[in-house]
Enzyme design. Structure first.
Site, PDB file in Angstrom:
ATOM      1  N   ASP A 173      -6.862   1.440   1.291  1.00 37.78           N
ATOM      2  CA  ASP A 173      -6.808   1.606   2.750  1.00 37.78           C
ATOM      3  C   ASP A 173      -8.124   1.109   3.345  1.00 37.78           C
ATOM      4  O   ASP A 173      -8.972   0.557   2.635  1.00 37.78           O
ATOM      5  CB  ASP A 173      -6.512   3.070   3.126  1.00 37.78           C
ATOM      6  CG  ASP A 173      -7.723   3.977   2.928  1.00 37.78           C
ATOM      7  OD1 ASP A 173      -8.682   3.571   2.222  1.00 37.78           O
ATOM      8  OD2 ASP A 173      -7.728   5.084   3.492  1.00 37.78           O
ATOM      9  N   LYS A 175       0.839  -1.209   0.000  1.00 40.60           N
ATOM     10  CA  LYS A 175       0.000   0.000   0.000  1.00 40.60           C
ATOM     11  C   LYS A 175       0.872   1.257   0.000  1.00 40.60           C
ATOM     12  O   LYS A 175       0.630   2.205  -0.752  1.00 40.60           O
ATOM     13  CB  LYS A 175      -0.915   0.009   1.228  1.00 40.60           C
ATOM     14  CG  LYS A 175      -1.904   1.166   1.205  1.00 40.60           C
ATOM     15  CD  LYS A 175      -2.571   1.368   2.561  1.00 40.60           C
ATOM     16  CE  LYS A 175      -2.646   2.847   2.835  1.00 40.60           C
ATOM     17  NZ  LYS A 175      -2.663   3.211   4.216  1.00 40.60           N
TER      18      LYS A 175
END
Length: 221
Positions: free
Chosen positions: A139, A121
Site C-alpha cells: 500500500d 493488492k
C-alpha cells in the site's frame, strides 16, 4: 550497515514494536474481508470499519448481497468514496462467487484478480489475511517506507513488491506487511513526519531522504 544488517534491524524493530498485530479491517471470514478491502481503495480503514457493519447487517455473504441491486449497495457504501465502481464490483463479484465457486472466496491470487474491482493488492491482502498464504500487498505506507529505507527505488508498487519479497523471508511476509503499515501510520507518515520518532528511518534511511528532511527543518543551514 550492510543491506542484510539493515533488513534484520528493520525486522527486529518492527517485531519489538508490534509483537501482536491488529488487522486494520474488521471482518469475520474471507468474503467480508474481500468486501472490506475492496471498499478501502482510496479510503481509510476507519471509514470502512464504520460502513461495513451497516452493509453486513443486510448482506454478509454473496447470496444475500445479490438480493440487493448495485444501486442499493451504493446507497450504503457512499461515504467510502468511489461508490459507483465499488457497488458494481461488489454485486458483480458476489454473482460470480455464487455461479463459479459455490459462494466461496477462492484462495488463488490469479482467480481473485479475475473478479470485478479486485486488483492485485486486494487479492494479496485476502490470501494473506484470510488464508495465511504468504503474500506482500504493497500500500502507500509500504511503498513510501521501502523507499525511505533504501530497500526499493520507489518507481512503482510492482517493483516495491518484488524488492520486498526478495529482501524479507517468506515466512514473515504476512506479519511484516501489516507491521510496516502500522509503523508508517504511527512513526513515518507522509505528512507531519517527525524523524526523531522514526527510529528505523533515522538509523538506516536513504541519505538523500534524510538530507531533504533536515533541509526542510533547517532551511538556512
Amino acid at each position: 550497515m550492510t543491506k542484510a544488517e539493515k533488513v534484520n534491524f528493520t525486522i527486529e524493530t518492527l517485531q519489538a514494536l508490534y509483537p501482536t498485530i491488529p488487522v486494520p479491517l474488521d471482518h469475520k471470514d474471507p468474503y467480508t474481508l474481500l468486501i472490506a478491502v475492496l471498499l478501502s481503495a482510496q479510503s481509510t480503514d476507519v471509514r470502512v470499519n464504520k460502513i461495513t457493519p451497516l452493509l453486513f447487517a443486510k448482506a454478509d455473504n454473496p447470496y444475500d448481497m445479490v438480493k440487493m441491486t448495485a444501486d442499493e449497495i451504493r446507497e450504503i457504501i457512499k461515504p467510502v468514496g468511489l461508490s459507483p465502481m465499488k457497488s458494481k464490483g461488489i454485486y458483480g463479484l458476489s454473482k460470480i462467487l455464487i455461479e463459479k465457486y459455490d459462494g466461496q472466496v477462492p484462495k488463488e491470487i490469479e482467480l481473485l484478480e479475475q473478479l470485478p474491482a479486485v486488483g492485485h493488492k486486494t487479492a494479496s491482502v485476502v490470501v494473506s489475511q484470510a488464508f495465511g498464504i504468504p503474500a506482500f500487498p504493497v500500500d502507500t505506507h509500504i511503498h513510501r517506507l521501502m523507499y525511505r529505507w533504501g530497500f526499493s527505488n520507489g518507481k512503482n508498487v510492482v517493483q516495491t513488491e518484488r524488492d520486498a519479497k526478495r529482501l524479507f523471508p517468506k515466512e514473515i511476509w504476512n506479519d511484516l506487511h501489516l507491521q510496516i503499515i502500522w509503523y508508517g501510520r504511527e512513526y513515518s507518515p507522509a505528512r507531519g513526519w517527525n524523524l526523531e520518532k522514526d527510529i528505523i528511518t533515522k538509523t538506516i534511511g536513504r541519505k538523500p531522504v534524510l538530507q531533504a528532511y533536515y533541509k526542510t527543518k533547517n532551511p538556512n543551514s
